[in-house]
Design a protein around this motif. Structure first.
Motif, PDB file in Angstrom:
ATOM      1  N   ASP A  50      -4.212 -26.153  -2.287  1.00 41.38           N
ATOM      2  CA  ASP A  50      -3.673 -24.825  -2.578  1.00 41.38           C
ATOM      3  C   ASP A  50      -3.577 -24.633  -4.096  1.00 41.38           C
ATOM      4  OD1 ASP A  50      -2.197 -22.483  -2.865  1.00 41.38           O
ATOM      5  OD2 ASP A  50      -1.010 -22.861  -1.063  1.00 41.38           O
ATOM      6  N   VAL A 197     -10.850  -8.391  -1.973  1.00 39.99           N
ATOM      7  CA  VAL A 197      -9.403  -8.364  -2.231  1.00 39.99           C
ATOM      8  C   VAL A 197      -9.012  -7.164  -3.094  1.00 39.99           C
ATOM      9  CG1 VAL A 197      -9.227 -10.874  -2.045  1.00 39.99           C
ATOM     10  CG2 VAL A 197      -9.452  -9.826  -4.310  1.00 39.99           C
ATOM     11  N   GLU A 230     -15.050 -16.065  10.043  1.00 40.32           N
ATOM     12  CA  GLU A 230     -13.883 -16.936  10.232  1.00 40.32           C
ATOM     13  C   GLU A 230     -13.391 -17.486   8.899  1.00 40.32           C
ATOM     14  OE1 GLU A 230     -11.901 -20.572  10.190  1.00 40.32           O
ATOM     15  OE2 GLU A 230     -14.069 -20.842  10.409  1.00 40.32           O
ATOM     16  N   HIS A 232     -13.909 -16.231   5.935  1.00 37.93           N
ATOM     17  CA  HIS A 232     -13.492 -15.160   5.031  1.00 37.93           C
ATOM     18  C   HIS A 232     -12.229 -14.428   5.491  1.00 37.93           C
ATOM     19  CE1 HIS A 232     -17.495 -15.587   3.087  1.00 37.93           C
ATOM     20  NE2 HIS A 232     -16.816 -15.171   2.032  1.00 37.93           N
ATOM     21  N   GLN A 233     -11.662 -14.821   6.636  1.00 40.49           N
ATOM     22  CA  GLN A 233     -10.420 -14.206   7.085  1.00 40.49           C
ATOM     23  C   GLN A 233      -9.331 -14.296   6.033  1.00 40.49           C
ATOM     24  OE1 GLN A 233      -9.048 -12.520   9.810  1.00 40.49           O
ATOM     25  NE2 GLN A 233     -11.201 -12.104  10.253  1.00 40.49           N
ATOM     26  N   VAL A 234      -9.362 -15.351   5.243  1.00 43.83           N
ATOM     27  CA  VAL A 234      -8.338 -15.561   4.214  1.00 43.83           C
ATOM     28  C   VAL A 234      -8.302 -14.401   3.218  1.00 43.83           C
ATOM     29  CG1 VAL A 234      -9.868 -16.890   2.677  1.00 43.83           C
ATOM     30  CG2 VAL A 234      -7.405 -17.258   2.581  1.00 43.83           C
ATOM     31  N   LEU A 236      -8.990 -11.193   3.846  1.00 39.76           N
ATOM     32  CA  LEU A 236      -8.346 -10.028   4.457  1.00 39.76           C
ATOM     33  C   LEU A 236      -6.830 -10.195   4.455  1.00 39.76           C
ATOM     34  CD1 LEU A 236     -10.750  -9.469   7.496  1.00 39.76           C
ATOM     35  CD2 LEU A 236     -10.811  -8.403   5.238  1.00 39.76           C
ATOM     36  N   LYS A 237      -6.371 -11.417   4.721  1.00 39.53           N
ATOM     37  CA  LYS A 237      -4.934 -11.680   4.678  1.00 39.53           C
ATOM     38  C   LYS A 237      -4.395 -11.531   3.260  1.00 39.53           C
ATOM     39  CE  LYS A 237      -5.047 -14.870   8.615  1.00 39.53           C
ATOM     40  NZ  LYS A 237      -4.894 -16.282   9.056  1.00 39.53           N
ATOM     41  N   ALA A 238      -5.157 -12.035   2.286  1.00 39.96           N
ATOM     42  CA  ALA A 238      -4.731 -11.924   0.887  1.00 39.96           C
ATOM     43  C   ALA A 238      -4.688 -10.464   0.461  1.00 39.96           C
ATOM     44  CB  ALA A 238      -5.688 -12.711  -0.006  1.00 39.96           C
ATOM     45  N   LYS A 239      -5.670  -9.680   0.892  1.00 42.18           N
ATOM     46  CA  LYS A 239      -5.712  -8.261   0.535  1.00 42.18           C
ATOM     47  C   LYS A 239      -4.475  -7.540   1.067  1.00 42.18           C
ATOM     48  CE  LYS A 239      -8.727  -4.227   0.664  1.00 42.18           C
ATOM     49  NZ  LYS A 239     -10.105  -3.780   0.903  1.00 42.18           N
ATOM     50  N   THR A 240      -4.094  -7.845   2.307  1.00 38.86           N
ATOM     51  CA  THR A 240      -2.907  -7.224   2.901  1.00 38.86           C
ATOM     52  C   THR A 240      -1.655  -7.580   2.109  1.00 38.86           C
ATOM     53  OG1 THR A 240      -3.899  -7.298   5.112  1.00 38.86           O
ATOM     54  CG2 THR A 240      -1.514  -7.043   4.996  1.00 38.86           C
ATOM     55  N   ARG A 241      -1.527  -8.854   1.743  1.00 42.52           N
ATOM     56  CA  ARG A 241      -0.361  -9.276   0.957  1.00 42.52           C
ATOM     57  C   ARG A 241      -0.329  -8.590  -0.408  1.00 42.52           C
ATOM     58  NH1 ARG A 241      -1.711 -14.489   2.880  1.00 42.52           N
ATOM     59  NH2 ARG A 241      -2.580 -15.035   0.831  1.00 42.52           N
TER      60      ARG A 241
END
Length: 264
Positions: A50, A197, A230, A232-234, A236-241
């Motif tokens: 991370d 993002v 799969e 690149h899902q990370v 989409l989650k980062a964009k939402t945050r």
């Protein structure tokens, strides 16, 4: 049929520990390596590093990569970093990887190397620095830098134009006129995917003029499914945050303005 050499390599690999891929999926080169392994059926262990928690700077990880960057791999006692070198090694070291990823033909290989070398000094520098200074910097504890963002947006746009006019010149839908993707396609497309993002308006403003690039990205995505989406899902989650953080920041600023106005 597998040759005796291939069978021996499989047996030798079976005697080794499983390949370890040290990666952070928010990292463009990390995603390229992970997708490559999944698409080609390479058995590996994903060791998550991370970056936002500065795990890439830990003594344990620096033992794998003294540069403190992801991705890196450990294959038995062999350690390797730099994503392009890793993709080349995986293409050659693991039996069963299709030839189109890193062709045996030396002239094709040389052209793939030229695209990869260009990527690091042009597309990557423009895209990564632009995204960092417009969007990701606060998540890494850094300030946004509008001046650096403006400079690198020019380099990014210039790089996208070069992809359309030079690298996508040919009969096939992939780089260098290929009819199947190479490691260069995967590496460059993962770089461009980082633009996901961004705010939709900024992403569309940057990518909108380049229809050939958009079609090529989609061709590479389809050729590596279901793993591409799969991994690149990370994003989409980062964009939402990030959207939530921007919204919260805007609300806080509006509240401060209202309070200041009410006191006037």
């Amino acid at each position: 049929m597998q040759s005796d050499v291939d069978i021996k390599r499989v047996e030798e690999r079976a005697a080794k520990m499983k390949l370890k891929v040290y990666a952070d999926r928010m990292s463009q080169p990390s995603r390229a390596v992970i997708i490559f392994c999944k698409v080609n059926g390479i058995d590996f262990e994903e060791v998550r590093i991370d970056i936002s928690k500065r795990q890439h700077l830990s003594p344990e990880f620096r033992d794998v990569n003294p540069m403190g960057q992801v991705p890196a791999i450990v294959d038995g006692r062999f350690k390797l970093f730099e994503s392009h070198a890793i993709l080349i090694y995986l293409s050659c070291a693991f039996p069963g990887v299709a030839d189109h990823w890193y062709p045996a033909d030396l002239s094709r290989r040389a052209k793939i190397h030229s695209a990869l070398d260009w990527h690091h000094s042009k597309l990557r520098r423009g895209a990564a620095t632009y995204v960092l200074n417009t969007t990701l910097a606060p998540a890494l504890g850094l300030p946004l830098n509008p001046v650096a963002a403006a400079e690198n947006e020019k380099l990014l746009s210039s790089s996208l134009l070069k992809i359309e006019s030079i690298w996508l010149k040919g009969n096939g839908p992939f780089l260098l006129g290929g009819f199947r993707p190479s490691i260069a396609d995967l590496s460059l497309v993962c770089e461009i995917m980082q633009l996901e993002v961004l705010d939709d308006k900024d992403r569309d403003r940057i990518l909108g003029p380049y229809e050939k690039v958009q079609k090529w990205v989609e061709s590479t995505r389809k050729a590596t499914q279901p793993h591409f989406d799969e991994v690149h899902q990370v994003l989409l989650k980062a964009k939402t945050r990030l959207q939530m953080l921007r919204s919260a920041g805007a609300n806080t600023e509006a509240d401060s303005t209202r309070k200041l106005t009410s006191k006037m």
